[in-house]
Write a protein that holds these residues in place. Sequence first.
Motif, PDB file in Angstrom:
ATOM      1  N   PRO A 152      31.978  26.239  58.090  1.00  0.00           N
ATOM      2  CA  PRO A 152      30.699  26.877  57.756  1.00  0.00           C
ATOM      3  C   PRO A 152      29.966  27.360  59.004  1.00  0.00           C
ATOM      4  O   PRO A 152      30.190  26.852  60.111  1.00  0.00           O
ATOM      5  CB  PRO A 152      29.915  25.748  57.063  1.00  0.00           C
ATOM      6  CG  PRO A 152      30.955  24.791  56.591  1.00  0.00           C
ATOM      7  CD  PRO A 152      32.063  24.862  57.591  1.00  0.00           C
ATOM      8  N   LEU A 153      29.070  28.317  58.813  1.00  0.00           N
ATOM      9  CA  LEU A 153      28.248  28.777  59.925  1.00  0.00           C
ATOM     10  C   LEU A 153      27.424  27.610  60.474  1.00  0.00           C
ATOM     11  O   LEU A 153      26.920  26.786  59.706  1.00  0.00           O
ATOM     12  CB  LEU A 153      27.306  29.895  59.460  1.00  0.00           C
ATOM     13  CG  LEU A 153      27.964  31.219  59.069  1.00  0.00           C
ATOM     14  CD1 LEU A 153      26.947  32.131  58.407  1.00  0.00           C
ATOM     15  CD2 LEU A 153      28.577  31.900  60.284  1.00  0.00           C
ATOM     16  N   PRO A 154      27.289  27.507  61.788  1.00  0.00           N
ATOM     17  CA  PRO A 154      26.501  26.409  62.350  1.00  0.00           C
ATOM     18  C   PRO A 154      25.041  26.504  61.920  1.00  0.00           C
ATOM     19  O   PRO A 154      24.468  27.592  61.868  1.00  0.00           O
ATOM     20  CB  PRO A 154      26.662  26.599  63.862  1.00  0.00           C
ATOM     21  CG  PRO A 154      27.061  28.025  64.041  1.00  0.00           C
ATOM     22  CD  PRO A 154      27.840  28.389  62.823  1.00  0.00           C
ATOM     23  N   ASP A 155      24.441  25.350  61.593  1.00  0.00           N
ATOM     24  CA  ASP A 155      23.062  25.365  61.106  1.00  0.00           C
ATOM     25  C   ASP A 155      22.037  25.267  62.228  1.00  0.00           C
ATOM     26  O   ASP A 155      20.840  25.418  61.988  1.00  0.00           O
ATOM     27  CB  ASP A 155      22.826  24.237  60.093  1.00  0.00           C
ATOM     28  CG  ASP A 155      23.156  22.861  60.665  1.00  0.00           C
ATOM     29  OD1 ASP A 155      23.485  22.772  61.872  1.00  0.00           O
ATOM     30  OD2 ASP A 155      23.086  21.882  59.909  1.00  0.00           O
ATOM     31  N   ALA A 156      22.489  25.025  63.461  1.00  0.00           N
ATOM     32  CA  ALA A 156      21.566  24.950  64.605  1.00  0.00           C
ATOM     33  C   ALA A 156      22.226  25.630  65.799  1.00  0.00           C
ATOM     34  O   ALA A 156      22.700  24.979  66.729  1.00  0.00           O
ATOM     35  CB  ALA A 156      21.226  23.503  64.926  1.00  0.00           C
ATOM     36  N   PRO A 157      22.284  26.973  65.803  1.00  0.00           N
ATOM     37  CA  PRO A 157      23.023  27.681  66.856  1.00  0.00           C
ATOM     38  C   PRO A 157      22.490  27.449  68.259  1.00  0.00           C
ATOM     39  O   PRO A 157      23.265  27.396  69.214  1.00  0.00           O
ATOM     40  CB  PRO A 157      22.900  29.153  66.448  1.00  0.00           C
ATOM     41  CG  PRO A 157      21.784  29.219  65.466  1.00  0.00           C
ATOM     42  CD  PRO A 157      21.761  27.901  64.785  1.00  0.00           C
ATOM     43  N   ALA A 158      21.166  27.299  68.418  1.00  0.00           N
ATOM     44  CA  ALA A 158      20.632  27.054  69.754  1.00  0.00           C
ATOM     45  C   ALA A 158      21.068  25.685  70.269  1.00  0.00           C
ATOM     46  O   ALA A 158      21.373  25.513  71.456  1.00  0.00           O
ATOM     47  CB  ALA A 158      19.109  27.163  69.745  1.00  0.00           C
ATOM     48  N   ARG A 159      21.116  24.709  69.373  1.00  0.00           N
ATOM     49  CA  ARG A 159      21.590  23.380  69.751  1.00  0.00           C
ATOM     50  C   ARG A 159      23.075  23.434  70.129  1.00  0.00           C
ATOM     51  O   ARG A 159      23.501  22.824  71.111  1.00  0.00           O
ATOM     52  CB  ARG A 159      21.363  22.409  68.596  1.00  0.00           C
ATOM     53  CG  ARG A 159      21.715  20.969  68.911  1.00  0.00           C
ATOM     54  CD  ARG A 159      21.406  20.084  67.724  1.00  0.00           C
ATOM     55  NE  ARG A 159      19.974  20.103  67.424  1.00  0.00           N
ATOM     56  CZ  ARG A 159      19.442  19.585  66.314  1.00  0.00           C
ATOM     57  NH1 ARG A 159      20.224  19.033  65.403  1.00  0.00           N
ATOM     58  NH2 ARG A 159      18.148  19.628  66.110  1.00  0.00           N
ATOM     59  N   LEU A 160      23.853  24.177  69.358  1.00  0.00           N
ATOM     60  CA  LEU A 160      25.268  24.325  69.668  1.00  0.00           C
ATOM     61  C   LEU A 160      25.451  25.032  71.010  1.00  0.00           C
ATOM     62  O   LEU A 160      26.335  24.691  71.794  1.00  0.00           O
ATOM     63  CB  LEU A 160      25.959  25.105  68.546  1.00  0.00           C
ATOM     64  CG  LEU A 160      27.455  25.375  68.707  1.00  0.00           C
ATOM     65  CD1 LEU A 160      28.223  24.087  68.929  1.00  0.00           C
ATOM     66  CD2 LEU A 160      27.986  26.103  67.474  1.00  0.00           C
ATOM     67  N   ALA A 161      24.589  26.018  71.286  1.00  0.00           N
ATOM     68  CA  ALA A 161      24.662  26.710  72.576  1.00  0.00           C
ATOM     69  C   ALA A 161      24.404  25.747  73.728  1.00  0.00           C
ATOM     70  O   ALA A 161      25.051  25.822  74.779  1.00  0.00           O
ATOM     71  CB  ALA A 161      23.660  27.855  72.604  1.00  0.00           C
ATOM     72  N   ARG A 162      23.477  24.814  73.534  1.00  0.00           N
ATOM     73  CA  ARG A 162      23.207  23.823  74.574  1.00  0.00           C
ATOM     74  C   ARG A 162      24.411  22.895  74.753  1.00  0.00           C
ATOM     75  O   ARG A 162      24.733  22.499  75.877  1.00  0.00           O
ATOM     76  CB  ARG A 162      21.961  23.002  74.235  1.00  0.00           C
ATOM     77  CG  ARG A 162      20.687  23.823  74.253  1.00  0.00           C
ATOM     78  CD  ARG A 162      19.472  22.967  74.581  1.00  0.00           C
ATOM     79  NE  ARG A 162      19.325  21.791  73.731  1.00  0.00           N
ATOM     80  CZ  ARG A 162      18.757  21.793  72.532  1.00  0.00           C
ATOM     81  NH1 ARG A 162      18.323  22.932  72.007  1.00  0.00           N
ATOM     82  NH2 ARG A 162      18.639  20.677  71.828  1.00  0.00           N
ATOM     83  N   ALA A 163      25.077  22.563  73.674  1.00  0.00           N
ATOM     84  CA  ALA A 163      26.286  21.740  73.781  1.00  0.00           C
ATOM     85  C   ALA A 163      27.383  22.489  74.533  1.00  0.00           C
ATOM     86  O   ALA A 163      28.072  21.911  75.383  1.00  0.00           O
ATOM     87  CB  ALA A 163      26.762  21.332  72.390  1.00  0.00           C
ATOM     88  N   CYS A 164      27.538  23.768  74.236  1.00  0.00           N
ATOM     89  CA  CYS A 164      28.544  24.571  74.944  1.00  0.00           C
ATOM     90  C   CYS A 164      28.245  24.627  76.437  1.00  0.00           C
ATOM     91  O   CYS A 164      29.170  24.699  77.266  1.00  0.00           O
ATOM     92  CB  CYS A 164      28.592  25.988  74.371  1.00  0.00           C
ATOM     93  SG  CYS A 164      29.343  26.129  72.734  1.00  0.00           S
ATOM     94  N   ALA A 165      26.956  24.594  76.799  1.00  0.00           N
ATOM     95  CA  ALA A 165      26.579  24.655  78.209  1.00  0.00           C
ATOM     96  C   ALA A 165      27.144  23.482  78.995  1.00  0.00           C
ATOM     97  O   ALA A 165      27.326  23.569  80.220  1.00  0.00           O
ATOM     98  CB  ALA A 165      25.059  24.700  78.348  1.00  0.00           C
ATOM     99  N   SER A 166      27.442  22.377  78.315  1.00  0.00           N
ATOM    100  CA  SER A 166      28.033  21.232  79.008  1.00  0.00           C
ATOM    101  C   SER A 166      29.453  21.526  79.471  1.00  0.00           C
ATOM    102  O   SER A 166      30.011  20.781  80.292  1.00  0.00           O
ATOM    103  CB  SER A 166      28.031  19.997  78.098  1.00  0.00           C
ATOM    104  OG  SER A 166      28.940  20.159  77.009  1.00  0.00           O
ATOM    105  N   LEU A 167      30.051  22.594  78.968  1.00  0.00           N
ATOM    106  CA  LEU A 167      31.397  23.002  79.368  1.00  0.00           C
ATOM    107  C   LEU A 167      31.350  24.187  80.320  1.00  0.00           C
ATOM    108  O   LEU A 167      32.332  24.934  80.451  1.00  0.00           O
ATOM    109  CB  LEU A 167      32.230  23.367  78.130  1.00  0.00           C
ATOM    110  CG  LEU A 167      32.360  22.275  77.064  1.00  0.00           C
ATOM    111  CD1 LEU A 167      33.146  22.803  75.867  1.00  0.00           C
ATOM    112  CD2 LEU A 167      33.014  21.027  77.621  1.00  0.00           C
ATOM    113  N   ALA A 168      30.223  24.381  80.986  1.00  0.00           N
ATOM    114  CA  ALA A 168      30.044  25.528  81.872  1.00  0.00           C
ATOM    115  C   ALA A 168      31.167  25.615  82.898  1.00  0.00           C
ATOM    116  O   ALA A 168      31.537  24.623  83.517  1.00  0.00           O
ATOM    117  CB  ALA A 168      28.693  25.434  82.574  1.00  0.00           C
ATOM    118  N   GLY A 169      31.696  26.818  83.047  1.00  0.00           N
ATOM    119  CA  GLY A 169      32.745  27.069  84.027  1.00  0.00           C
ATOM    120  C   GLY A 169      34.144  26.771  83.542  1.00  0.00           C
ATOM    121  O   GLY A 169      35.112  27.051  84.261  1.00  0.00           O
ATOM    122  N   GLU A 170      34.284  26.245  82.337  1.00  0.00           N
ATOM    123  CA  GLU A 170      35.609  25.870  81.845  1.00  0.00           C
ATOM    124  C   GLU A 170      36.240  27.002  81.029  1.00  0.00           C
ATOM    125  O   GLU A 170      35.594  27.633  80.199  1.00  0.00           O
ATOM    126  CB  GLU A 170      35.517  24.607  80.992  1.00  0.00           C
ATOM    127  CG  GLU A 170      34.991  23.409  81.761  1.00  0.00           C
ATOM    128  CD  GLU A 170      35.744  22.146  81.408  1.00  0.00           C
ATOM    129  OE1 GLU A 170      36.936  22.238  81.056  1.00  0.00           O
ATOM    130  OE2 GLU A 170      35.118  21.083  81.476  1.00  0.00           O
TER     131      GLU A 170
END
Length: 284
Positions: free
Chosen positions: A143-161
């Motif tokens: 399903p489409l993510p219900d909190a895209p900004a929160r998911l974007a912050r989680a993705c930021a933890s993988l910066a540079g990967e």
Amino acid sequence: MSPAGASLPIVLVPVGTDEDALDACLAALDAGTPVGTRVWLADDAQAGPRAGAIIERWLASTRLQAAHTRRAAPIGEAAHIDQALRACADADVVVLASDTCPAPGWLERLAGCAARDPGIGTATPWCNAGEVAAWPRSAEVAPLPDAPARLARACASLAGETAPLPAAVSHAVFLRGDALVRAGGLDGASFRSWQAALVDLSLRFAGMGWRNVLCAEAFVARPREGMPADGDMDALAVRWPAWHARLATFLMDDPLHALRGRLATAVARLQDAPPQADLFASVP
């Protein structure tokens, strides 16, 4: 145009027939993309009157440097995108499907990913319907993510990967301009769909020494996967006989499993954050 917008790739949005999805895409694009970013809405005579009105309203209010073109008659998805990419000459371009919703920070992260490694020819973000780049499960439509900004912050933890992909995926993809020129562009004569033409382009990039990678710090949501046109998979099999076996091996081996798990862990850590935090978060 802002300096940030001027330094980013051109965003090419091939306009589709789903009017509600287009409306949502443009809203997410405006909200999650730096002011002044160059955006081209390219319509292969697909949009109806309501979609035209949506585009006109968005163009009048957007903070982005946006333009809209419409062909008088359609020439086909792959041929039309090839025509648009050729018009961009050797500029870097991100092709964004018009039924997607990019999460905040998506474009800067794709551009940063490519800037760190000149050997990257294509960079694809995560997607809930991203085939080989799918999250939370490989090759499944979630399903489409219900909190895209929160998911974007989680993705930021993988910066540079980054991680190797067998080919780019059609929901959203960074294309390096000089690689595109050297490869000769899309083959709109042999393939009708953007999905199949992108696989062919990715494999040609790889043959010329460029890499196709997942940009693990970016996410673009989509309600469904892209679909090949009739005959396109057969055409791919003829040109690239090892492609289907290579794709199957990638899906079975799931080399992104650990990276996908790390993103899931980052998301879980943010689950207890109050929902209102997403409204005020600063996403790098």
